[in-house]
Design a protein around this motif. Structure first.
Motif, PDB file in Angstrom:
ATOM      1  N   CYS A  84       0.854  -1.208  -0.095  1.00  0.00           N
ATOM      2  CA  CYS A  84       0.117   0.053   0.057  1.00  0.00           C
ATOM      3  C   CYS A  84       0.871   1.357   0.081  1.00  0.00           C
ATOM      4  CB  CYS A  84      -0.831  -0.100   1.333  1.00  0.00           C
ATOM      5  SG  CYS A  84      -1.884  -1.526   1.440  1.00  0.00           S
ATOM      6  N   THR A  85       2.174   1.298   0.265  1.00  0.00           N
ATOM      7  CA  THR A  85       3.001   2.451   0.499  1.00  0.00           C
ATOM      8  C   THR A  85       3.458   2.617  -1.070  1.00  0.00           C
ATOM      9  OG1 THR A  85       4.810   1.011   1.107  1.00  0.00           O
ATOM     10  CG2 THR A  85       3.627   2.375   2.812  1.00  0.00           C
ATOM     11  N   HIS A  86       3.281   1.739  -2.237  1.00  0.00           N
ATOM     12  CA  HIS A  86       3.937   2.006  -3.273  1.00  0.00           C
ATOM     13  C   HIS A  86       2.866   2.077  -4.269  1.00  0.00           C
ATOM     14  CE1 HIS A  86       7.193   0.950  -1.056  1.00  0.00           C
ATOM     15  NE2 HIS A  86       7.976   0.973  -2.170  1.00  0.00           N
ATOM     16  N   HIS A  87       1.557   2.606  -3.964  1.00  0.00           N
ATOM     17  CA  HIS A  87       0.520   2.546  -5.007  1.00  0.00           C
ATOM     18  C   HIS A  87       0.746   3.757  -5.894  1.00  0.00           C
ATOM     19  CE1 HIS A  87      -3.049   0.580  -2.931  1.00  0.00           C
ATOM     20  NE2 HIS A  87      -2.062  -0.119  -3.062  1.00  0.00           N
ATOM     21  N   ARG A  88       1.431   4.830  -5.569  1.00  0.00           N
ATOM     22  CA  ARG A  88       1.708   5.790  -6.632  1.00  0.00           C
ATOM     23  C   ARG A  88       2.386   5.219  -7.936  1.00  0.00           C
ATOM     24  NH1 ARG A  88       5.520   9.982  -3.943  1.00  0.00           N
ATOM     25  NH2 ARG A  88       6.926   9.238  -5.604  1.00  0.00           N
ATOM     26  N   PRO A  89       1.695   5.507  -9.169  1.00  0.00           N
ATOM     27  CA  PRO A  89       2.024   5.127 -10.238  1.00  0.00           C
ATOM     28  C   PRO A  89       3.778   4.886 -10.498  1.00  0.00           C
ATOM     29  CG  PRO A  89       0.119   6.315 -10.875  1.00  0.00           C
ATOM     30  CD  PRO A  89       0.670   6.520  -9.159  1.00  0.00           C
ATOM     31  N   ASP A  90       4.361   6.026 -10.189  1.00  0.00           N
ATOM     32  CA  ASP A  90       6.020   6.064 -10.355  1.00  0.00           C
ATOM     33  C   ASP A  90       6.483   5.171  -9.444  1.00  0.00           C
ATOM     34  OD1 ASP A  90       5.099   8.070  -8.295  1.00  0.00           O
ATOM     35  OD2 ASP A  90       7.210   8.223  -8.137  1.00  0.00           O
ATOM     36  N   LEU A  91       6.054   4.396  -8.537  1.00  0.00           N
ATOM     37  CA  LEU A  91       6.862   3.646  -7.598  1.00  0.00           C
ATOM     38  C   LEU A  91       6.400   2.217  -8.156  1.00  0.00           C
ATOM     39  CD1 LEU A  91       5.994   5.425  -4.047  1.00  0.00           C
ATOM     40  CD2 LEU A  91       7.878   5.558  -5.567  1.00  0.00           C
ATOM     41  N   VAL A  92       5.409   1.864  -8.901  1.00  0.00           N
ATOM     42  CA  VAL A  92       5.148   0.215  -9.034  1.00  0.00           C
ATOM     43  C   VAL A  92       6.044  -0.521  -9.738  1.00  0.00           C
ATOM     44  CG1 VAL A  92       3.470  -1.199 -10.111  1.00  0.00           C
ATOM     45  CG2 VAL A  92       2.542   0.983  -9.025  1.00  0.00           C
ATOM     46  N   GLU A  93       6.734  -0.091 -10.863  1.00  0.00           N
ATOM     47  CA  GLU A  93       7.982  -0.688 -11.291  1.00  0.00           C
ATOM     48  C   GLU A  93       8.811  -1.282 -10.228  1.00  0.00           C
ATOM     49  OE1 GLU A  93       9.310   0.710 -14.966  1.00  0.00           O
ATOM     50  OE2 GLU A  93      11.332  -0.599 -14.834  1.00  0.00           O
ATOM     51  N   GLY A  94       9.367  -0.019  -9.648  1.00  0.00           N
ATOM     52  CA  GLY A  94      10.405  -0.264  -8.525  1.00  0.00           C
ATOM     53  C   GLY A  94      10.034  -1.297  -7.733  1.00  0.00           C
ATOM     54  N   ALA A  95       8.798  -1.298  -7.101  1.00  0.00           N
ATOM     55  CA  ALA A  95       8.404  -2.133  -6.161  1.00  0.00           C
ATOM     56  C   ALA A  95       8.610  -3.534  -6.697  1.00  0.00           C
ATOM     57  CB  ALA A  95       6.806  -1.819  -5.540  1.00  0.00           C
ATOM     58  N   LEU A  96       8.057  -3.695  -7.743  1.00  0.00           N
ATOM     59  CA  LEU A  96       8.224  -5.198  -8.383  1.00  0.00           C
ATOM     60  C   LEU A  96       9.395  -5.520  -8.888  1.00  0.00           C
ATOM     61  CD1 LEU A  96       6.842  -7.643  -9.526  1.00  0.00           C
ATOM     62  CD2 LEU A  96       6.205  -6.533 -11.700  1.00  0.00           C
ATOM     63  N   THR A 118      10.929  -6.550  -5.436  1.00  0.00           N
ATOM     64  CA  THR A 118      10.362  -8.241  -5.136  1.00  0.00           C
ATOM     65  C   THR A 118      11.094  -9.284  -6.123  1.00  0.00           C
ATOM     66  OG1 THR A 118       8.154  -7.787  -4.162  1.00  0.00           O
ATOM     67  CG2 THR A 118       8.365  -9.868  -5.687  1.00  0.00           C
ATOM     68  N   LEU A 119      11.313  -8.967  -7.319  1.00  0.00           N
ATOM     69  CA  LEU A 119      11.780  -9.707  -8.434  1.00  0.00           C
ATOM     70  C   LEU A 119      13.361 -10.067  -7.820  1.00  0.00           C
ATOM     71  CD1 LEU A 119      10.839  -8.388 -11.743  1.00  0.00           C
ATOM     72  CD2 LEU A 119      10.246 -10.704 -10.691  1.00  0.00           C
ATOM     73  N   SER A 120      14.059  -8.952  -7.356  1.00  0.00           N
ATOM     74  CA  SER A 120      15.352  -9.343  -6.984  1.00  0.00           C
ATOM     75  C   SER A 120      15.444  -9.994  -5.689  1.00  0.00           C
ATOM     76  CB  SER A 120      16.173  -7.889  -6.886  1.00  0.00           C
ATOM     77  OG  SER A 120      17.027  -7.691  -5.922  1.00  0.00           O
ATOM     78  N   ASP A 121      14.541  -9.923  -4.911  1.00  0.00           N
ATOM     79  CA  ASP A 121      14.450 -10.637  -3.412  1.00  0.00           C
ATOM     80  C   ASP A 121      14.154 -11.981  -3.871  1.00  0.00           C
ATOM     81  OD1 ASP A 121      14.836  -8.310  -2.108  1.00  0.00           O
ATOM     82  OD2 ASP A 121      12.782  -8.039  -1.396  1.00  0.00           O
ATOM     83  N   LEU A 122      13.281 -12.343  -4.834  1.00  0.00           N
ATOM     84  CA  LEU A 122      12.873 -13.671  -4.989  1.00  0.00           C
ATOM     85  C   LEU A 122      14.014 -14.277  -6.064  1.00  0.00           C
ATOM     86  CD1 LEU A 122       9.136 -13.060  -5.794  1.00  0.00           C
ATOM     87  CD2 LEU A 122       9.987 -14.455  -3.847  1.00  0.00           C
ATOM     88  N   GLY A 123      14.897 -13.553  -6.370  1.00  0.00           N
ATOM     89  CA  GLY A 123      15.756 -13.895  -7.608  1.00  0.00           C
ATOM     90  C   GLY A 123      15.319 -14.303  -8.935  1.00  0.00           C
ATOM     91  N   LEU A 124      14.210 -13.685  -9.282  1.00  0.00           N
ATOM     92  CA  LEU A 124      13.561 -14.387 -10.653  1.00  0.00           C
ATOM     93  C   LEU A 124      13.607 -12.936 -11.521  1.00  0.00           C
ATOM     94  CD1 LEU A 124      10.418 -15.573  -8.984  1.00  0.00           C
ATOM     95  CD2 LEU A 124      12.399 -16.941  -9.947  1.00  0.00           C
ATOM     96  N   ASP A 125      13.139 -12.986 -12.879  1.00  0.00           N
ATOM     97  CA  ASP A 125      13.149 -12.131 -13.831  1.00  0.00           C
ATOM     98  C   ASP A 125      11.782 -11.879 -14.260  1.00  0.00           C
ATOM     99  OD1 ASP A 125      13.245 -13.922 -15.502  1.00  0.00           O
ATOM    100  OD2 ASP A 125      14.966 -13.764 -16.380  1.00  0.00           O
ATOM    101  N   TYR A 126      10.971 -12.587 -13.753  1.00  0.00           N
ATOM    102  CA  TYR A 126       9.509 -12.371 -13.887  1.00  0.00           C
ATOM    103  C   TYR A 126       8.671 -13.069 -12.826  1.00  0.00           C
ATOM    104  CZ  TYR A 126       8.486 -17.022 -15.884  1.00  0.00           C
ATOM    105  OH  TYR A 126       8.555 -18.159 -16.161  1.00  0.00           O
ATOM    106  N   ILE A 127       7.294 -12.582 -12.641  1.00  0.00           N
ATOM    107  CA  ILE A 127       6.676 -13.357 -11.480  1.00  0.00           C
ATOM    108  C   ILE A 127       5.467 -13.819 -12.540  1.00  0.00           C
ATOM    109  CG2 ILE A 127       7.333 -12.838  -9.336  1.00  0.00           C
ATOM    110  CD1 ILE A 127       5.057 -10.751  -9.190  1.00  0.00           C
ATOM    111  N   ASP A 128       4.565 -14.657 -11.968  1.00  0.00           N
ATOM    112  CA  ASP A 128       3.348 -15.159 -12.807  1.00  0.00           C
ATOM    113  C   ASP A 128       2.218 -14.020 -12.441  1.00  0.00           C
ATOM    114  OD1 ASP A 128       4.138 -17.545 -14.090  1.00  0.00           O
ATOM    115  OD2 ASP A 128       5.232 -17.577 -12.180  1.00  0.00           O
ATOM    116  N   LEU A 129       2.007 -13.480 -11.203  1.00  0.00           N
ATOM    117  CA  LEU A 129       0.825 -12.751 -11.091  1.00  0.00           C
ATOM    118  C   LEU A 129       1.277 -11.701  -9.786  1.00  0.00           C
ATOM    119  CD1 LEU A 129      -2.135 -12.354 -11.007  1.00  0.00           C
ATOM    120  CD2 LEU A 129      -2.562 -14.205  -9.176  1.00  0.00           C
ATOM    121  N   TYR A 130       1.022 -10.482 -10.311  1.00  0.00           N
ATOM    122  CA  TYR A 130       1.362  -9.399  -9.292  1.00  0.00           C
ATOM    123  C   TYR A 130      -0.200  -8.642  -8.808  1.00  0.00           C
ATOM    124  CZ  TYR A 130       4.214  -5.610  -7.422  1.00  0.00           C
ATOM    125  OH  TYR A 130       4.948  -4.746  -6.665  1.00  0.00           O
TER     126      TYR A 130
END
Ligand code: NDP
Ligand code: NHF
Length: 315
Positions: free
Chosen positions: A83-95, A98-110
């Motif tokens: 909820c602290t990352h709803h501002r449109p300019d923050l969404v890509e960075g938030a994902l 998450t990708l960096s934490d999970l060690g993935l280059d994509y997820i299936d569902l956000y």
């Protein structure tokens, strides 16, 4: 994806009907839990940035990929925008975090975790001096446009909503170029959510049931109600199939056509919860279990007077 029954999303992607929940799975235990789940046959994990353990989930994935037990395409990974990352300019960075934490280059569902936005730039749960979460004025329809962009960038295959009510879903549907693929909400026999499930389905949106076991480590839904897993009715139905109350609850979700994400960090329970594909509940069982309905919501967030609080409407 091998062996686990799947539901098909409105965009053609498929999702295994059972996944491992990871809320409250402590960093010191979640890596082993995810490895045990993958070994038991799970091919779907439910994660979120707010759970504070995506790095440890990622360690388990890294190990299972390295061992050759699974390939990336064999496992379905969900995460959620906090909820602290709803501002449109923050969404890509938030994902990307998450990708960096999970060690993935994509997820299936956000998923957008909640419709409410909170003050950006500080704590994930920014409380004021009165102990209330500080809202941010961001409207989730603007967030949705940024969610569509992360699909375009290939960072997630599908996008969806969590804890949204009917009106809120309608507002997203009105502006969506990419329709929500899934809605994640609390569903168990104390909170059956029939109307919202039927409504989501009428729009082509699949529904995922969270807290399907009634989140037994949290306070019960109402004074006088036992925890779901202790309910005598579930024990009786379980005896008929030689299954535990937890297995009956998981099957109850699957047999209602839902995706279900029970959490456990206990190996024997992780295995038990997956061992639900050798029986099926009858329509009468489903009706009987459904009669436990008591509007027993367990999970809520923020103040009921704050903008976009989702649970003031009937559904
Ligand atoms: N979108 C959202 O807002 C929300 C999403 N979620 C998601 O849904 C997942 C599941 O919901 P959650 O609230 O965690 O609760 P669940 O209903 O899945 O219950 C989890 C609890 O049940 C115990 N348990 C698991 N299996 C068994 C079993 N076979 N017999 C007895 N006890 C068992 C677990 O203990 P132990 O681990 O010790 O074995 C844990 O205490 C979350 O982990 C999260 O991923 C949840 C809430 C909100
Ligand atoms: O998924 C969930 C569990 O954790 C969060 C809080 O810490 C909840 O708000 C949320 O719904």
């Amino acid at each position: 994806m091998a062996n686990v029954p799947q539901l098909v999303f409105n965009n053609g992607h498929t999702c295994p009907v059972i996944g491992l929940g990871t809320w409250n799975s402590q960093p010191g235990e979640v890596t082993q839990a995810v490895k045990d789940a993958i070994d038991a046959g799970y091919r779907h994990l439910d994660c979120a940035h707010i759970y504070g353990n995506e790095k440890e989930v990622g360690l388990a994935l890294k190990e299972k990929f390295a061992e050759g037990v699974i390939k990336r395409k064999d496992i379905f990974i969900t995460s959620k925008l906090w909820c602290t990352h709803h501002r449109p300019d923050l969404v890509e960075g938030a994902l990307r975090t998450t990708l960096s934490d999970l060690g993935l280059d994509y997820i299936d569902l956000y998923l957008i975790h909640w419709p409410q936005a909170f003050k950006e730039g500080g704590e994930l749960l920014p409380y004021d001096s009165q102990g209330k979460l500080i809202p941010s004025p961001v409207d989730y329809v603007d967030t949705w446009k940024a969610m569509e962009k992360v699909v375009d960038l290939g960072l997630t295959k599908s996008i969806g909503l969590s804890n949204f009510n009917k009106k809120q879903i309608d507002r997203v549907m009105e502006i969506a170029r990419i329709k929500p693929a899934s809605l994640q909400i609390e569903v168990h026999p104390y909170l059956n959510h029939e109307k919202l499930i039927d409504y989501a389905r009428s729009l082509g949106i699949t529904v995922t049931a969270y807290s399907p076991l009634g989140s037994p480590d949290r306070p019960g839904p109402k004074p006088g109600y036992s925890h779901l897993l202790e309910d005598p009715l579930l024990k009786t139905i379980g005896e008929k199939y030689n299954k535990s109350p937890a297995q009956i609850l998981i099957r109850y979700a699957i047999d209602r056509g839902l995706i279900v994400i029970p959490k456990s960090v206990t190996k024997s329970r992780i295995i038990q919860n997956f061992n639900v594909f050798d029986f099926q509940l009858t329509a009468e069982d489903i009706k009987t279990i459904g009669s436990l309905e008591c509007n027993g919501r367990l999970c809520s967030l923020g103040d009921i007077n704050q903008p976009f609080y989702p649970f003031n409407d009937e559904f």
